[in-house]
Design an enzyme around this catalytic site. Sequence first.
Site, PDB file in Angstrom:
ATOM      1  N   ARG A 116       0.838  -1.201   0.000  1.00 30.73           N
ATOM      2  CA  ARG A 116       0.000   0.000   0.000  1.00 30.73           C
ATOM      3  C   ARG A 116       0.870   1.247   0.000  1.00 30.73           C
ATOM      4  O   ARG A 116       2.003   1.231   0.427  1.00 30.73           O
ATOM      5  CB  ARG A 116      -0.910   0.009   1.237  1.00 30.73           C
ATOM      6  N   LYS A 181       3.169  -7.548  11.663  1.00 26.92           N
ATOM      7  CA  LYS A 181       2.328  -7.814  10.493  1.00 26.92           C
ATOM      8  C   LYS A 181       2.571  -9.238   9.984  1.00 26.92           C
ATOM      9  O   LYS A 181       3.703  -9.646   9.783  1.00 26.92           O
ATOM     10  CB  LYS A 181       2.687  -6.790   9.415  1.00 26.92           C
ATOM     11  N   ARG A 314      -1.902   5.253  12.629  1.00 29.68           N
ATOM     12  CA  ARG A 314      -0.771   4.934  13.526  1.00 29.68           C
ATOM     13  C   ARG A 314      -1.203   5.151  14.963  1.00 29.68           C
ATOM     14  O   ARG A 314      -1.928   6.106  15.248  1.00 29.68           O
ATOM     15  CB  ARG A 314       0.411   5.865  13.254  1.00 29.68           C
TER      16      ARG A 314
HETATM   17  C1  BTN Z   1       0.385  -3.891   2.226  1.00 30.97           C
HETATM   18  O1  BTN Z   1       1.110  -2.929   2.004  1.00 30.97           O
HETATM   19  O2  BTN Z   1       0.128  -4.245   3.369  1.00 30.97           O
HETATM   20  C2  BTN Z   1      -0.239  -4.652   1.088  1.00 30.97           C
HETATM   21  C3  BTN Z   1       0.669  -5.746   0.621  1.00 30.97           C
HETATM   22  C4  BTN Z   1       0.070  -6.587  -0.480  1.00 30.97           C
HETATM   23  C5  BTN Z   1       1.059  -7.580  -1.040  1.00 30.97           C
HETATM   24  C6  BTN Z   1       0.422  -8.510  -2.019  1.00 30.97           C
HETATM   25  S1  BTN Z   1       1.488  -9.861  -2.448  1.00 30.97           S
HETATM   26  C7  BTN Z   1       0.380 -10.345  -3.696  1.00 30.97           C
HETATM   27  C8  BTN Z   1      -0.093  -9.079  -4.365  1.00 30.97           C
HETATM   28  N1  BTN Z   1       0.828  -8.667  -5.401  1.00 30.97           N
HETATM   29  C9  BTN Z   1       1.420  -7.514  -5.105  1.00 30.97           C
HETATM   30  O3  BTN Z   1       2.263  -6.938  -5.825  1.00 30.97           O
HETATM   31  N2  BTN Z   1       0.977  -7.066  -3.921  1.00 30.97           N
HETATM   32  C10 BTN Z   1      -0.009  -7.936  -3.341  1.00 30.97           C
END
Ligand code: BTN
Length: 319
Positions: A116, A181, A314
């Site tokens: 994100r 996380k 946060r």
């Molecule tokens: C976050 O920032 O918390 C979201 C992370 C999401 C990661 C997943 S892995 C599968 C899919 N492909 C990506 O490039 N991102 C999501």
Amino acid sequence: MLKLLNLLKDGRFHSGEELGAALGVSRSAVWKQLQSLQSECSLTIHKVRGRGYQLSAPLQLLDPQAIGGHDQAPQWPVFVYETIDSTNAEALRLVGQGRSAPFLVVAESQTAGRGRRGRQWVSPFAENLYYSLVLRVDGGMRQLEGLSLVVGLAVMRSLQALGVRGIGLKWPNDVLVGDQKIAGILLELIGDPADICHVVMGIGINVNMQANTEVDQLWTSVKRETGKGVDRNHLVAILSRQLGQELERHRRHGFAVFREEWEQAHAWQNREASLIAGSTRVDGTVRGIDAQGALRLEIDGIEKSFSGGELSLRLRDDS
Ligand code: BTN
């Protein structure tokens, strides 16, 4: 390279001759492929004179047949990649090429995994799950309301089924154990959300990862929490079943029916927190979510709702 990996994945010794015969290439070509495997997939391969080559540890690879063999197997076509830039990016490309949804993209590793707010999602080879499910949405905005929160609930339940305890959700869509996380969710849209569009539900779960110095936030994994390694093919099946059930419920009834269970799982309910959007920051007390999945924050005694993909929450130091 995947073929070579499949020959080596049992963690036993295989001679160069045997590997060359199985792949139909010379021993020097085998050697080159082994070098690429080591550098591209960060795998360690031992070479012992007279015995051959051996992976430092056995590997369980993603396998469409193994995924399909589980009783909770997804009903959607599954595309498995060895290495891809991002499963979300690939899913969007496939939509652009006319592939009809629903379908699922999974990969052993991502070279440009997306998180994100423009962050990177660290995606080492064959350790974790990188999973992107694509749905066609033709019911307007209602079908998108709170969708990422519903995905969070499905991920949470799947991890609970594997024995992970103490999971909480953090608005909008982090899956945490304590303050670490364990999974992240990134939804991406293509098309017109008010008419017809496709939504890519990207899910990254830390599964068997034990150590990683590249991740720039507190993290844990299923293996760290339970002490047990997980068959990722099984996890694909469990997660797909959970998602299938929850998405169907969301399609029929909308987000409002999930509100209470989501708030029960909310790790930061009633905590003092700051909501950040770019350089703007609002301080308040987290009161939960509304019937559309927006965050309810109490600011100076007045409750306000906030939504949007670029927002991040946060905890305040004094919380
Ligand atoms: C976050 O920032 O918390 C979201 C992370 C999401 C990661 C997943 S892995 C599968 C899919 N492909 C990506 O490039 N991102 C999501």
